[in-house]
Design a protein around this motif. Structure first.
Motif, PDB file in Angstrom:
ATOM      1  N   ALA A 175       0.841  -1.205   0.000  1.00  5.22           N
ATOM      2  CA  ALA A 175       0.000   0.000   0.000  1.00  5.22           C
ATOM      3  C   ALA A 175       0.871   1.248   0.000  1.00  5.22           C
ATOM      4  CB  ALA A 175      -0.925  -0.013   1.209  1.00  5.22           C
ATOM      5  N   ARG A 176       1.924   1.228   0.781  1.00 10.30           N
ATOM      6  CA  ARG A 176       2.856   2.365   0.782  1.00 10.30           C
ATOM      7  C   ARG A 176       3.437   2.594  -0.610  1.00 10.30           C
ATOM      8  NH1 ARG A 176       8.586   1.310   3.381  1.00 10.30           N
ATOM      9  NH2 ARG A 176       8.444  -0.141   1.619  1.00 10.30           N
ATOM     10  N   ASP A 177       3.688   1.489  -1.329  1.00 12.01           N
ATOM     11  CA  ASP A 177       4.349   1.589  -2.633  1.00 12.01           C
ATOM     12  C   ASP A 177       3.379   1.726  -3.796  1.00 12.01           C
ATOM     13  OD1 ASP A 177       6.737   1.346  -1.277  1.00 12.01           O
ATOM     14  OD2 ASP A 177       6.903  -0.814  -1.611  1.00 12.01           O
ATOM     15  N   GLY A 178       2.066   1.716  -3.525  1.00 13.97           N
ATOM     16  CA  GLY A 178       1.087   1.989  -4.558  1.00 13.97           C
ATOM     17  C   GLY A 178       0.485   0.784  -5.245  1.00 13.97           C
ATOM     18  N   ASP A 179       0.904  -0.444  -4.890  1.00 15.40           N
ATOM     19  CA  ASP A 179       0.323  -1.624  -5.525  1.00 15.40           C
ATOM     20  C   ASP A 179      -1.037  -1.980  -4.939  1.00 15.40           C
ATOM     21  OD1 ASP A 179       2.255  -2.269  -7.494  1.00 15.40           O
ATOM     22  OD2 ASP A 179       3.595  -3.015  -5.942  1.00 15.40           O
ATOM     23  N   LEU A 180      -1.381  -1.433  -3.800  1.00 10.00           N
ATOM     24  CA  LEU A 180      -2.729  -1.500  -3.258  1.00 10.00           C
ATOM     25  C   LEU A 180      -3.149  -0.048  -3.051  1.00 10.00           C
ATOM     26  CD1 LEU A 180      -4.011  -3.767  -0.334  1.00 10.00           C
ATOM     27  CD2 LEU A 180      -4.872  -1.477  -0.756  1.00 10.00           C
ATOM     28  N   PRO A 181      -4.079   0.452  -3.854  1.00  6.49           N
ATOM     29  CA  PRO A 181      -4.404   1.882  -3.798  1.00  6.49           C
ATOM     30  C   PRO A 181      -4.899   2.320  -2.426  1.00  6.49           C
ATOM     31  CG  PRO A 181      -5.299   0.877  -5.774  1.00  6.49           C
ATOM     32  CD  PRO A 181      -4.818  -0.250  -4.923  1.00  6.49           C
ATOM     33  N   PHE A 182      -4.295   3.398  -1.920  1.00  5.19           N
ATOM     34  CA  PHE A 182      -4.707   4.030  -0.669  1.00  5.19           C
ATOM     35  C   PHE A 182      -4.257   5.483  -0.739  1.00  5.19           C
ATOM     36  CE2 PHE A 182      -4.043   5.096   3.895  1.00  5.19           C
ATOM     37  CZ  PHE A 182      -5.326   4.835   4.358  1.00  5.19           C
ATOM     38  N   PRO A 183      -5.154   6.428  -0.469  1.00  2.00           N
ATOM     39  CA  PRO A 183      -4.777   7.841  -0.596  1.00  2.00           C
ATOM     40  C   PRO A 183      -3.738   8.249   0.444  1.00  2.00           C
ATOM     41  CG  PRO A 183      -6.978   7.620   0.341  1.00  2.00           C
ATOM     42  CD  PRO A 183      -6.567   6.250  -0.078  1.00  2.00           C
ATOM     43  N   LEU A 184      -2.811   9.079   0.019  1.00  2.00           N
ATOM     44  CA  LEU A 184      -1.764   9.580   0.914  1.00  2.00           C
ATOM     45  C   LEU A 184      -1.802  11.104   0.930  1.00  2.00           C
ATOM     46  CD1 LEU A 184       1.180   7.216  -0.167  1.00  2.00           C
ATOM     47  CD2 LEU A 184      -0.348   6.975   1.808  1.00  2.00           C
ATOM     48  N   PRO A 185      -1.353  11.715   2.045  1.00  2.00           N
ATOM     49  CA  PRO A 185      -0.797  11.079   3.248  1.00  2.00           C
ATOM     50  C   PRO A 185      -1.864  10.318   4.024  1.00  2.00           C
ATOM     51  CG  PRO A 185      -1.114  13.419   3.629  1.00  2.00           C
ATOM     52  CD  PRO A 185      -1.398  13.189   2.174  1.00  2.00           C
ATOM     53  N   GLY A 186      -1.388   9.302   4.755  1.00  2.00           N
ATOM     54  CA  GLY A 186      -2.319   8.510   5.534  1.00  2.00           C
ATOM     55  C   GLY A 186      -1.586   7.597   6.487  1.00  2.00           C
ATOM     56  N   VAL A 187      -2.359   6.891   7.289  1.00  2.00           N
ATOM     57  CA  VAL A 187      -1.823   5.969   8.291  1.00  2.00           C
ATOM     58  C   VAL A 187      -2.261   4.558   7.921  1.00  2.00           C
ATOM     59  CG1 VAL A 187      -1.824   5.321  10.734  1.00  2.00           C
ATOM     60  CG2 VAL A 187      -1.839   7.738  10.086  1.00  2.00           C
ATOM     61  N   LEU A 188      -1.310   3.658   7.789  1.00  2.00           N
ATOM     62  CA  LEU A 188      -1.582   2.265   7.470  1.00  2.00           C
ATOM     63  C   LEU A 188      -1.671   1.453   8.765  1.00  2.00           C
ATOM     64  CD1 LEU A 188       0.873   2.021   4.435  1.00  2.00           C
ATOM     65  CD2 LEU A 188      -1.619   2.259   4.358  1.00  2.00           C
ATOM     66  N   GLY A 189      -1.500   0.136   8.660  1.00  2.00           N
ATOM     67  CA  GLY A 189      -1.605  -0.745   9.824  1.00  2.00           C
ATOM     68  C   GLY A 189      -2.955  -1.433   9.867  1.00  2.00           C
ATOM     69  N   HIS A 190      -2.922  -2.782   9.865  1.00  2.00           N
ATOM     70  CA  HIS A 190      -4.207  -3.508   9.843  1.00  2.00           C
ATOM     71  C   HIS A 190      -4.129  -4.814  10.630  1.00  2.00           C
ATOM     72  CE1 HIS A 190      -1.877  -5.278   6.596  1.00  2.00           C
ATOM     73  NE2 HIS A 190      -2.717  -6.311   6.568  1.00  2.00           N
ATOM     74  N   GLU A 191      -3.202  -4.913  11.579  1.00  2.00           N
ATOM     75  CA  GLU A 191      -3.123  -6.083  12.452  1.00  2.00           C
ATOM     76  C   GLU A 191      -3.061  -5.620  13.906  1.00  2.00           C
ATOM     77  OE1 GLU A 191      -0.943  -9.396   9.585  1.00  2.00           O
ATOM     78  OE2 GLU A 191       0.238  -8.441  11.142  1.00  2.00           O
ATOM     79  N   GLY A 192      -4.005  -4.783  14.273  1.00  2.00           N
ATOM     80  CA  GLY A 192      -3.969  -4.156  15.584  1.00  2.00           C
ATOM     81  C   GLY A 192      -4.704  -4.946  16.658  1.00  2.00           C
ATOM     82  N   ALA A 193      -4.281  -4.718  17.892  1.00  2.00           N
ATOM     83  CA  ALA A 193      -4.974  -5.249  19.068  1.00  2.00           C
ATOM     84  C   ALA A 193      -4.814  -4.241  20.193  1.00  2.00           C
ATOM     85  CB  ALA A 193      -4.410  -6.608  19.479  1.00  2.00           C
TER      86      ALA A 193
END
Length: 367
Positions: A46-64
């Motif tokens: 996602a950071r590198d653009g192969d999974l589209p996500f608008p930037l600037p932004g905050v990633l992370g998807h394995e949270g607890a």
């Protein structure tokens, strides 16, 4: 409220740890104080653009972490409850209603839209500048995350909440591919290409199944030793060995099932070629955007199935809960895969992940 988060400012840019502003929870929102979150290669693509996500932004998807506040209309969770932040789902489309929320028809928006499903982003810069949030419904590379109750999975008492986050994606993906999609029959053979987080989760799941031949294929000797300890009955070092031939020799013919956990096009072909009549080649790893693979037409006609799976399929919340129970019973020892890094060392965690030095880095939050 003001929080600390790892922000990606631009495509292929570094993770910059700084303060950002997070909204108070509105209707349907749940605010979670993040204890820790895993780093997954999906964050990297996602950071590198192969999974589209608008930037600037905050990633992370394995949270607890721990629920600290809930918005109007939220039921089913309470303040003070330890939870894993699972994948989001709309709950109203035909696939969600059919019990397959991993294939929610609005998944693209939920994963990469950069905002609440039907509302604005929850994040902004301290100067009020726009910032994308809700990556996979959470954006958990921060000290707090905004999510929804439907994605949360309670952590049983006695389990360390800071360890549980990777069950949300990488570990559930590999384990669910076995439990929900392959469902190995008694005495069957399963080949796992790629002994990273997803592949080793598949090995552990296969060991909890009726499969009796479990083959791990990789190029890292250390990963193969780890696979043996986690349940692989055989290992193949693909550095100097033809893995398809090796699988045929081990199984006395083609395997019943093979799983590609790498996303490497050449390896995908090896996984397909490892299975024969009525066999299943399961594609799990994420290849670059636009990638294509090939298969032999004639042998595919002979009842071979080539199938993709996303996030472990099925109902992710049920799967995550089961994996926590299996871990508590000593049957899914994924703690052997992890190493902890403080959030301000996120670049070290990324490097350790890509180099193979660490199977699953977990970022701990500076509370």
């Amino acid at each position: 409220m003001r929080i600390t988060a790892a922000v990606v400012e631009e495509l292929q840019g570094p993770f910059v740890v700084r303060e950002v502003d997070l909204d108070d929870p509105g209707p349907g929102d749940v605010l979670v104080k993040v204890a820790a979150t895993g780093f997954c290669h999906t964050d990297g693509i996602a950071r590198d653009g192969d999974l589209p996500f608008p930037l600037p932004g905050v990633l992370g998807h394995e949270g607890a972490g721990t629920v600290v506040a809930v918005g109007e209309g939220v039921t089913g969770v309470r303040e003070g409850q330890d939870v894993v932040l699972g994948w989001p789902w709309c709950g109203g489309c035909r696939n969600c209603l059919a019990g397959e929320p991993r294939y929610c028809l609005r998944m693209g928006e939920l994963v990469g839209g950069g905002h609440r499903l039907d509302g604005p982003s929850a994040l902004r810069g301290t100067d009020g500048s726009p910032m994308a949030s809700h990556f996979f419904g959470q954006s958990s590379f921060g000290t707090y995350a905004m999510t929804t109750a439907s994605s949360l999975v309670p952590v049983p008492a006695g389990l360390p909440v800071e360890l549980m986050g990777p069950l949300a994606c990488g570990l559930a993906t590999g384990a669910g591919a076995v439990f929900n999609t392959l469902r190995p029959e008694p005495g069957s053979s399963v080949v796992v290409y790629g002994a990273g987080t997803v592949g080793l989760a598949a090995v552990m799941a296969a060991r909890n199944s009726a499969a009796t031949t479990i083959i791990a294929v990789d190029r890292h000797a250390g990963r193969l030793r780890l696979a043996e300890g986690l349940g692989a009955t055989h290992t193949v070092d693909a550095t100097d060995t033809d893995p398809v031939q090796a699988v045929t020799e081990i199984c006395g013919g083609p395997a019943d099932a093979a799983m590609d956990c790498t996303g490497n096009i050449a390896v995908i072909r090896q996984a397909i070629d490892s299975v024969g009549m009525l066999g299943t080649a399961l594609l799990i790893g994420g290849a670059p955007a636009g990638a294509e693979f090939s298969a032999d037409h004639l042998t595919t006609l002979w009842g071979k199935t080539i199938r993709g799976t996303l996030g472990g399929s099925g109902h992710g919340q049920h799967l995550i809960a089961a994996l926590m129970d299996l871990h508590a019973q000593g049957r899914f020892p994924f703690d052997q895969l992890v190493q902890y890094f403080p959030l301000d060392r996120i670049e070290d965690a990324v490097e350790a992940s890509y180099s193979g030095a660490v199977v699953k880095p977990i970022l701990t939050m500076p509370h």
